[in-house]
Design an enzyme around this catalytic site. Structure first.
Site, short mmCIF file in Angstrom:
data_model
loop_
_atom_site.label_atom_id
_atom_site.label_comp_id
_atom_site.label_asym_id
_atom_site.label_seq_id
_atom_site.Cartn_x
_atom_site.Cartn_y
_atom_site.Cartn_z
N ASP A 171 -32.37 81.48 -13.02
CA ASP A 171 -30.98 81.35 -13.40
C ASP A 171 -30.18 82.69 -13.57
O ASP A 171 -29.95 82.82 -14.85
CB ASP A 171 -31.04 80.11 -14.43
CG ASP A 171 -29.71 79.55 -14.51
OD1 ASP A 171 -29.24 79.35 -13.28
OD2 ASP A 171 -29.06 79.18 -15.40
N HIS A 218 -29.92 76.22 -18.78
CA HIS A 218 -30.23 77.56 -18.38
C HIS A 218 -31.64 77.83 -18.46
O HIS A 218 -32.27 78.45 -17.61
CB HIS A 218 -29.31 78.44 -19.43
CG HIS A 218 -29.35 79.97 -18.95
ND1 HIS A 218 -28.92 80.31 -17.57
CD2 HIS A 218 -29.18 81.02 -19.65
CE1 HIS A 218 -28.97 81.72 -17.45
NE2 HIS A 218 -29.10 81.98 -18.61
N SER A 268 -32.01 85.16 -16.59
CA SER A 268 -30.50 85.50 -17.02
C SER A 268 -30.32 87.07 -16.45
O SER A 268 -30.18 87.38 -15.45
CB SER A 268 -30.40 84.97 -18.01
OG SER A 268 -28.96 84.88 -18.55
#
EC number: 3.1.1.-
Length: 460
Positions: free
Chosen positions: A187, A257, A163
């Site tokens: 991601d 996610h 992330s």
């Protein structure tokens, strides 16, 4: 008197326990554990650089401490893996941290450094966490500079960023003009980074090799390609097994996610390969337009995860760089699907449209099924129709195949599909035999089972 004897006994036991405990045990550091209260009031940035090696697999040493004794475990001749988490809205440690550290050390004696910036990532204000990413990158640069002064090389630096951590990795890479060995972005965060120029986000120029996994492009993740290769499992959205409604609570927001991390961890276990098929779009992949990986010969199609760098030489030579790879996964670990091409040559005089369900049965009785029901197939006389079939199980020796044809209509006449030849081609394990069946008729909604035979050479 008796009470005094009792307390003296307790004191003696305590002393013996303390003598039996090693110095190292007393100096172990753990990942910062915060809570929602910390997120509401906010946290100032404080970073721990938690080092694990095979010498201290269960006792992290903080390399960001003054006069840290952890440097005695840091061997700069080893490859160093940095694991960098992302936004932490509730303050809890990532549930996958211990697992990924263990899996790395199972593979090789790395320096595994968990970048704990939970104080700084824990906040209800996402933009505050995003603003700290460059500060974390500065701290990492100081450590890497220290390692370089002791003889480490940039080639040996591997950053795995989740992330916001993916963009932190990119910022570190930019400080070394893209000379670090590898960055894997799991991601990469989308909010506040979507549409930004390369200098403000992860980019393929940030390392010698950059591979990216996208699992939540319609939510918390970054949609566009960022690396030398970008993998889009299940098209990058709506991961199997994740909640579909907000009634599931926080899992609804984070499951897609986080799936990128679990797919990566699965690759470290090496139970099976998550094979990606280079393609322009997920739809093209689904209808079977993208199963040719001749550009990577003598290698097969690229695989997601730790071993993706085997395809590095092929991928970085592309001009411009940038390969998108699509594939579907199962809902649970190890997530693998096993791909086959299903080719039909029909001789029905009228064009038929419909859906195919295929089952494979092995010699030992195991059965696996694939429903090709996302897009209808068109069957025209003497024209080959190719379909991509995906199975949850890998059956080595296929003894029987059953096929069902349906139009999906509940009214009107039932159709027949006259098949001149059906061919089953393995894609995941291309060294296995191609199987055929000739001259048969599929009655709509009636399952037909048969024993396949090796294809004639002229029909391969």
């Amino acid at each position: 008197m008796l009470l005094s004897f009792y307390f003296n006994g307790l004191l003696l036991v305590g002393c013996l326990l303390s003598w039996g405990r090693s110095d190292t045990e007393g100096q172990c550091h753990t990942f910062t554990d915060l809570n929602i209260h910390n997120a509401i009031i906010g946290t100032g940035l404080k970073v721990q650089l938690l080092l694990y090696t095979r010498e201290n697999p269960n006792c992290a040493q903080d390399l960001n401490e003054d006069n840290s004794t952890g440097f005695q475990y840091l061997n700069v001749t080893r490859k160093t893996v940095f694991i960098i988490h992302g936004y932490r809205p509730t303050g809890s440690p990532p549930v996958w941290i211990d697992d990924i550290v263990k899996k790395f050390l199972d593979i090789q004696d790395f320096n595994v450094i968990v970048v704990d910036w939970n104080r700084g990532a824990t906040t209800v204000l996402y933009h505050n966490a995003a603003a700290n990413t460059r500060k974390v990158a500065d701290i990492l640069k100081r450590l890497i500079d220290n390692m370089l002064s002791q003889g480490a090389t940039l080639d040996s630096v591997y950053m795995v960023g989740v992330s916001l951590g993916a963009h932190i990795s990119g910022f570190v890479g930019k400080m070394y003009n893209g000379s670090i060995g590898r960055i894997t972005g799991l991601d990469p965060a989308g909010p506040l980074f979507n549409g930004k120029p390369p200098e403000e986000r992860l980019h393929y120029t940030d390392a010698q090799f950059v591979d990216v996994v996208h699992t939540d492009i319609d939510g918390l993740g970054y949609k566009e390609s960022l690396g030398h290769i970008d993998f889009y499992p299940n098209g990058g959205t709506d991961q199997p097994g994740c909640p579909k409604t907000i009634l599931a609570g926080s899992e609804y927001f984070k499951c897609d996610h986080q799936r990128s991390v679990y797919l990566y961890i699965s690759s470290l276990k090496k139970n099976c390969d998550l094979v990606g098929f280079p393609c322009k779009s997920y739809r093209d992949y689904r209808i079977g337009n993208c199963t040719d990986c001749k550009e990577f010969l003598p290698l097969s199609c690229p695989v997601l995860g730790f071993y993706a760098d085997k395809w590095k030489d092929h991928l970085v030579e592309k001009n411009p760089p940038g390969t998108k790879a699509f594939f579907d996964t199962a809902a649970k670990d190890p997530f693998c699907k096993f791909h086959y091409y299903l080719d039909f040559m029909t001789w029905s005089s009228q064009t038929k449209r419909g859906y195919i369900t295929i089952k494979l049965k092995s010699l030992d009785g195991n059965v696996t099924e694939s429903k090709l029901d996302k897009d209808h197939a068109t069957f025209q006389q003497y024209k080959e129709t190719s379909l991509l079939a995906k199975f949850d199980q890998d059956l080595d020796q296929i003894s029987k195949i059953s096929v069902t044809f349906t139009t999906g209509s509940i009214i009107g006449p039932k159709y027949k599909l006259r098949v001149l030849r059906m061919r089953l081609r393995p894609l995941t394990n291309r060294d296995r035999p191609i199987l055929c069946r000739y001259d048969f008729v599929l009655l709509e909604n009636i399952e037909m089972e048969f024993i396949p035979i090796p294809c004639e050479d002229t029909n391969l």
